[in-house]
Scaffold this motif. Structure first.
Motif, PDB file in Angstrom:
ATOM      1  N   ALA A 179     -27.284  -4.298  -6.700  1.00 55.79           N
ATOM      2  CA  ALA A 179     -27.277  -3.246  -5.684  1.00 55.79           C
ATOM      3  C   ALA A 179     -28.465  -2.304  -5.877  1.00 55.79           C
ATOM      4  CB  ALA A 179     -25.971  -2.466  -5.741  1.00 55.79           C
ATOM      5  N   THR A 180     -29.038  -1.876  -4.788  1.00 57.72           N
ATOM      6  CA  THR A 180     -30.141  -0.914  -4.818  1.00 57.72           C
ATOM      7  C   THR A 180     -29.746   0.411  -4.199  1.00 57.72           C
ATOM      8  OG1 THR A 180     -31.007  -1.786  -2.718  1.00 57.72           O
ATOM      9  CG2 THR A 180     -31.873  -2.752  -4.758  1.00 57.72           C
ATOM     10  N   LEU A 181     -28.480   0.527  -3.811  1.00 60.40           N
ATOM     11  CA  LEU A 181     -27.942   1.744  -3.209  1.00 60.40           C
ATOM     12  C   LEU A 181     -26.624   2.096  -3.886  1.00 60.40           C
ATOM     13  CD1 LEU A 181     -28.483   0.749   0.548  1.00 60.40           C
ATOM     14  CD2 LEU A 181     -29.823   2.453  -0.712  1.00 60.40           C
ATOM     15  N   PRO A 182     -26.207   3.357  -3.844  1.00 59.02           N
ATOM     16  CA  PRO A 182     -24.886   3.721  -4.370  1.00 59.02           C
ATOM     17  C   PRO A 182     -23.791   2.888  -3.711  1.00 59.02           C
ATOM     18  CG  PRO A 182     -26.163   5.675  -3.859  1.00 59.02           C
ATOM     19  CD  PRO A 182     -26.932   4.521  -3.312  1.00 59.02           C
ATOM     20  N   VAL A 183     -22.744   2.623  -4.456  1.00 64.32           N
ATOM     21  CA  VAL A 183     -21.742   1.636  -4.051  1.00 64.32           C
ATOM     22  C   VAL A 183     -20.438   2.329  -3.666  1.00 64.32           C
ATOM     23  CG1 VAL A 183     -20.408  -0.380  -4.772  1.00 64.32           C
ATOM     24  CG2 VAL A 183     -22.773  -0.071  -5.590  1.00 64.32           C
ATOM     25  N   ILE A 184     -19.866   1.881  -2.545  1.00 60.01           N
ATOM     26  CA  ILE A 184     -18.512   2.252  -2.166  1.00 60.01           C
ATOM     27  C   ILE A 184     -17.691   0.971  -2.059  1.00 60.01           C
ATOM     28  CG2 ILE A 184     -19.033   4.446  -1.055  1.00 60.01           C
ATOM     29  CD1 ILE A 184     -19.088   3.055   1.626  1.00 60.01           C
ATOM     30  N   ILE A 185     -16.427   1.057  -2.476  1.00 55.78           N
ATOM     31  CA  ILE A 185     -15.530  -0.096  -2.537  1.00 55.78           C
ATOM     32  C   ILE A 185     -14.441   0.059  -1.489  1.00 55.78           C
ATOM     33  CG2 ILE A 185     -13.956  -1.433  -3.994  1.00 55.78           C
ATOM     34  CD1 ILE A 185     -16.785  -1.481  -5.068  1.00 55.78           C
ATOM     35  N   PHE A 186     -14.118  -1.042  -0.808  1.00 63.04           N
ATOM     36  CA  PHE A 186     -12.972  -1.095   0.095  1.00 63.04           C
ATOM     37  C   PHE A 186     -12.062  -2.227  -0.372  1.00 63.04           C
ATOM     38  CE2 PHE A 186     -16.431   0.607   2.712  1.00 63.04           C
ATOM     39  CZ  PHE A 186     -15.848   1.772   3.191  1.00 63.04           C
ATOM     40  N   VAL A 187     -10.771  -1.927  -0.558  1.00 62.63           N
ATOM     41  CA  VAL A 187      -9.822  -2.926  -1.025  1.00 62.63           C
ATOM     42  C   VAL A 187      -8.441  -2.515  -0.526  1.00 62.63           C
ATOM     43  CG1 VAL A 187      -9.540  -1.741  -3.255  1.00 62.63           C
ATOM     44  CG2 VAL A 187      -8.979  -4.182  -3.072  1.00 62.63           C
ATOM     45  N   HIS A 188      -7.594  -3.481  -0.277  1.00 60.39           N
ATOM     46  CA  HIS A 188      -6.267  -3.161   0.267  1.00 60.39           C
ATOM     47  C   HIS A 188      -5.371  -2.508  -0.784  1.00 60.39           C
ATOM     48  CE1 HIS A 188      -2.736  -3.338   2.769  1.00 60.39           C
ATOM     49  NE2 HIS A 188      -2.103  -4.112   1.900  1.00 60.39           N
ATOM     50  N   GLN A 189      -5.021  -3.243  -1.829  1.00 57.87           N
ATOM     51  CA  GLN A 189      -4.099  -2.727  -2.836  1.00 57.87           C
ATOM     52  C   GLN A 189      -4.780  -1.630  -3.662  1.00 57.87           C
ATOM     53  OE1 GLN A 189      -4.737  -5.926  -2.172  1.00 57.87           O
ATOM     54  NE2 GLN A 189      -2.879  -7.183  -2.266  1.00 57.87           N
ATOM     55  N   GLY A 190      -3.992  -0.601  -4.001  1.00 57.29           N
ATOM     56  CA  GLY A 190      -4.555   0.609  -4.573  1.00 57.29           C
ATOM     57  C   GLY A 190      -5.138   0.453  -5.959  1.00 57.29           C
ATOM     58  N   LEU A 191      -6.192   1.226  -6.205  1.00 62.45           N
ATOM     59  CA  LEU A 191      -6.815   1.350  -7.508  1.00 62.45           C
ATOM     60  C   LEU A 191      -6.870   2.825  -7.886  1.00 62.45           C
ATOM     61  CD1 LEU A 191      -9.876  -1.062  -7.046  1.00 62.45           C
ATOM     62  CD2 LEU A 191      -7.802  -1.539  -8.362  1.00 62.45           C
ATOM     63  N   GLY A 192      -6.996   3.097  -9.174  1.00 66.02           N
ATOM     64  CA  GLY A 192      -7.338   4.428  -9.634  1.00 66.02           C
ATOM     65  C   GLY A 192      -6.194   5.363  -9.947  1.00 66.02           C
ATOM     66  N   MET A 193      -4.989   5.095  -9.476  1.00 67.01           N
ATOM     67  CA  MET A 193      -3.866   6.004  -9.661  1.00 67.01           C
ATOM     68  C   MET A 193      -2.972   5.534 -10.808  1.00 67.01           C
ATOM     69  SD  MET A 193      -4.335   8.080  -6.983  1.00 67.01           S
ATOM     70  CE  MET A 193      -5.366   7.971  -5.503  1.00 67.01           C
ATOM     71  N   PRO A 194      -2.248   6.473 -11.444  1.00 70.93           N
ATOM     72  CA  PRO A 194      -1.316   6.059 -12.498  1.00 70.93           C
ATOM     73  C   PRO A 194      -0.304   5.022 -12.023  1.00 70.93           C
ATOM     74  CG  PRO A 194      -1.618   8.426 -12.552  1.00 70.93           C
ATOM     75  CD  PRO A 194      -2.335   7.929 -11.317  1.00 70.93           C
ATOM     76  N   THR A 195       0.114   5.123 -10.761  1.00 73.08           N
ATOM     77  CA  THR A 195       1.099   4.167 -10.235  1.00 73.08           C
ATOM     78  C   THR A 195       0.505   2.799  -9.966  1.00 73.08           C
ATOM     79  OG1 THR A 195       0.664   5.039  -8.014  1.00 73.08           O
ATOM     80  CG2 THR A 195       2.563   5.937  -9.204  1.00 73.08           C
ATOM     81  N   SER A 196      -0.816   2.663 -10.093  1.00 73.37           N
ATOM     82  CA  SER A 196      -1.450   1.363  -9.848  1.00 73.37           C
ATOM     83  C   SER A 196      -1.981   0.755 -11.141  1.00 73.37           C
ATOM     84  CB  SER A 196      -2.602   1.518  -8.846  1.00 73.37           C
ATOM     85  OG  SER A 196      -3.654   2.305  -9.407  1.00 73.37           O
ATOM     86  N   MET A 197      -1.518   1.246 -12.284  1.00 68.84           N
ATOM     87  CA  MET A 197      -2.080   0.822 -13.560  1.00 68.84           C
ATOM     88  C   MET A 197      -1.500  -0.515 -14.018  1.00 68.84           C
ATOM     89  SD  MET A 197      -4.423   2.878 -14.518  1.00 68.84           S
ATOM     90  CE  MET A 197      -4.540   2.565 -16.268  1.00 68.84           C
ATOM     91  N   SER A 198      -1.693  -1.530 -13.232  1.00 68.67           N
ATOM     92  CA  SER A 198      -1.268  -2.865 -13.613  1.00 68.67           C
ATOM     93  C   SER A 198      -2.446  -3.610 -14.228  1.00 68.67           C
ATOM     94  CB  SER A 198      -0.772  -3.631 -12.387  1.00 68.67           C
ATOM     95  OG  SER A 198      -1.848  -3.858 -11.491  1.00 68.67           O
ATOM     96  N   GLU A 199      -2.147  -4.728 -14.836  1.00 69.57           N
ATOM     97  CA  GLU A 199      -3.203  -5.583 -15.380  1.00 69.57           C
ATOM     98  C   GLU A 199      -4.193  -5.981 -14.294  1.00 69.57           C
ATOM     99  OE1 GLU A 199      -3.112 -10.196 -16.556  1.00 69.57           O
ATOM    100  OE2 GLU A 199      -2.035  -8.940 -18.011  1.00 69.57           O
ATOM    101  N   ALA A 200      -3.669  -6.285 -13.114  1.00 69.56           N
ATOM    102  CA  ALA A 200      -4.538  -6.691 -12.007  1.00 69.56           C
ATOM    103  C   ALA A 200      -5.475  -5.563 -11.582  1.00 69.56           C
ATOM    104  CB  ALA A 200      -3.688  -7.143 -10.819  1.00 69.56           C
ATOM    105  N   SER A 201      -4.962  -4.335 -11.543  1.00 73.51           N
ATOM    106  CA  SER A 201      -5.790  -3.195 -11.159  1.00 73.51           C
ATOM    107  C   SER A 201      -6.840  -2.900 -12.204  1.00 73.51           C
ATOM    108  CB  SER A 201      -4.921  -1.952 -10.950  1.00 73.51           C
ATOM    109  OG  SER A 201      -3.966  -2.160  -9.947  1.00 73.51           O
ATOM    110  N   ARG A 202      -6.440  -2.885 -13.468  1.00 80.71           N
ATOM    111  CA  ARG A 202      -7.370  -2.539 -14.531  1.00 80.71           C
ATOM    112  C   ARG A 202      -8.510  -3.533 -14.641  1.00 80.71           C
ATOM    113  NH1 ARG A 202      -9.166   1.528 -15.607  1.00 80.71           N
ATOM    114  NH2 ARG A 202      -9.949   0.759 -17.599  1.00 80.71           N
ATOM    115  N   ALA A 203      -8.246  -4.789 -14.345  1.00 80.73           N
ATOM    116  CA  ALA A 203      -9.316  -5.784 -14.423  1.00 80.73           C
ATOM    117  C   ALA A 203     -10.467  -5.419 -13.492  1.00 80.73           C
ATOM    118  CB  ALA A 203      -8.766  -7.171 -14.072  1.00 80.73           C
TER     119      ALA A 203
END
Length: 320
Positions: A179-203
């Motif tokens: 990437a040559t520009l700052p990055v923004i991510i779009f994804v359906h299932q949530g990331l970043g929150m304590p309630t999303s701290m699954s193995e799948a999210s952390r990966a």
């Protein structure tokens, strides 16, 4: 994966001061960009989904954003989603899709990608002054790797759901490095929150955070998710995480009447401003009766039938 470039107005600067080189290093003079965002419409399940999409598309016609994106659980695809897609395609600018788990209730992932004319289940594109990455968490963990969601095969143990497969994570590392520009991510299932701290999210989070720790290119600055039908925000390890509320309802479960409907469509227009401010416009509805509280839903106090207005300073802000 193919990349698409939005040639209309260019973007602002997003950055994370103190952790990386100043974001201005990566950007020249930019203009603001407006993105129309809708999540979890659930056309085919929610009885008034078409009406809610019509409301969003009317707002799009009035606002004339540079692009629009839906964050998953949009419709059921071939043979079931034509009315929804006809409305969506009335916007003649760039239109982007994120796959949600329920989009594969009646179709294969390949069929949805084809029907929505996506470059692939995950892909990236340059959007003005940003590099945008769309991820696909619709894979089941299996003994021999990962199995794509297909025709409701994901109704299994929750610990097995929501993975980005190894090939996708490898692609993500390479895409971020290039990437040559700052990055923004779009994804359906949530990331970043304590309630999303699954193995799948952390990966996934670990890939984003490791890229930022290296500091060898533009950082990942924000991540936008749907799926949870709730309005949430946090800033974690220098990355802004926003969960965008559903356009339609909150699922309270069969014991409490299934859907707690919003009185009108929820959606937002996100402006990435040239002065380094990220603005999320408010969208307010009311609960239709019976409300979650009237149903005695135990988590009623956590739920909100709105998207909050937020102004997030992203250029030159201090680290967490």
């Amino acid at each position: 994966m193919p990349k698409h470039t939005l040639s209309r107005r260019t973007l602002l600067q997003l950055g994370i001061g103190g952790l990386f080189m100043p974001i201005r290093h990566w950007l020249n003079h930019r203009e603001s960009v407006c993105l129309g965002v809708i999540a979890d419409l659930h056309h085919g399940l929610e009885p008034r989904a078409t009406e809610r999409l019509e409301e969003f598309m009317q707002a799009v016609r009035e606002r004339k954003p540079d692009a629009i994106i839906q964050l998953g659980d949009f419709n059921y695809g071939p043979g079931r989603g034509e009315e929804c897609m006809e409305l969506w395609r009335t916007f003649k600018g760039p239109r982007y899709h994120v796959l949600g788990n329920h989009d594969m209730d009646f179709a294969t992932k390949e069929a949805m990608v084809s029907n929505w004319q996506m470059p692939g289940p995950y892909y990236s594109f340059d959007l003005g002054g940003y590099h945008a990455v769309v991820l696909d968490r619709n894979n089941l963990k299996a003994d021999d790797g990962f199995t794509p969601y297909s025709e409701s095969n994901f109704y299994v143990d929750a610990s097995l759901r929501g993975y980005a497969d190894d090939q996708q994570l490898s692609w993500l590392r390479e895409d971020l490095a290039a990437a040559t520009l700052p990055v923004i991510i779009f994804v359906h299932q949530g990331l970043g929150m304590p309630t999303s701290m699954s193995e799948a999210s952390r990966a996934i989070e670990e890939v984003l955070e490791e890229h930022n720790r290296r500091g060898e290119g533009p950082p990942v600055v924000a991540c936008f998710c749907g799926h949870h039908h709730i309005d949430r925000y946090t800033r974690k390890n220098g990355i802004h995480y926003l969960w965008i509320n559903s356009a339609s309802y909150y699922w309270v479960g069969a014991d409490y009447g299934r859907m707690a409907h919003y009185s009108r469509a929820l959606y937002t227009f996100m402006t990435l401003r040239a002065d380094g401010m990220l603005e999320i416009e408010a969208s307010h509805a009311e609960w239709e009766s019976p409300t979650p509280a009237e149903r005695n839903y135990p988590r009623a106090d956590e739920l909100t039938p709105f998207i909050r207005a937020r102004r997030l300073q992203t250029a030159g802000s201090p680290p967490d």
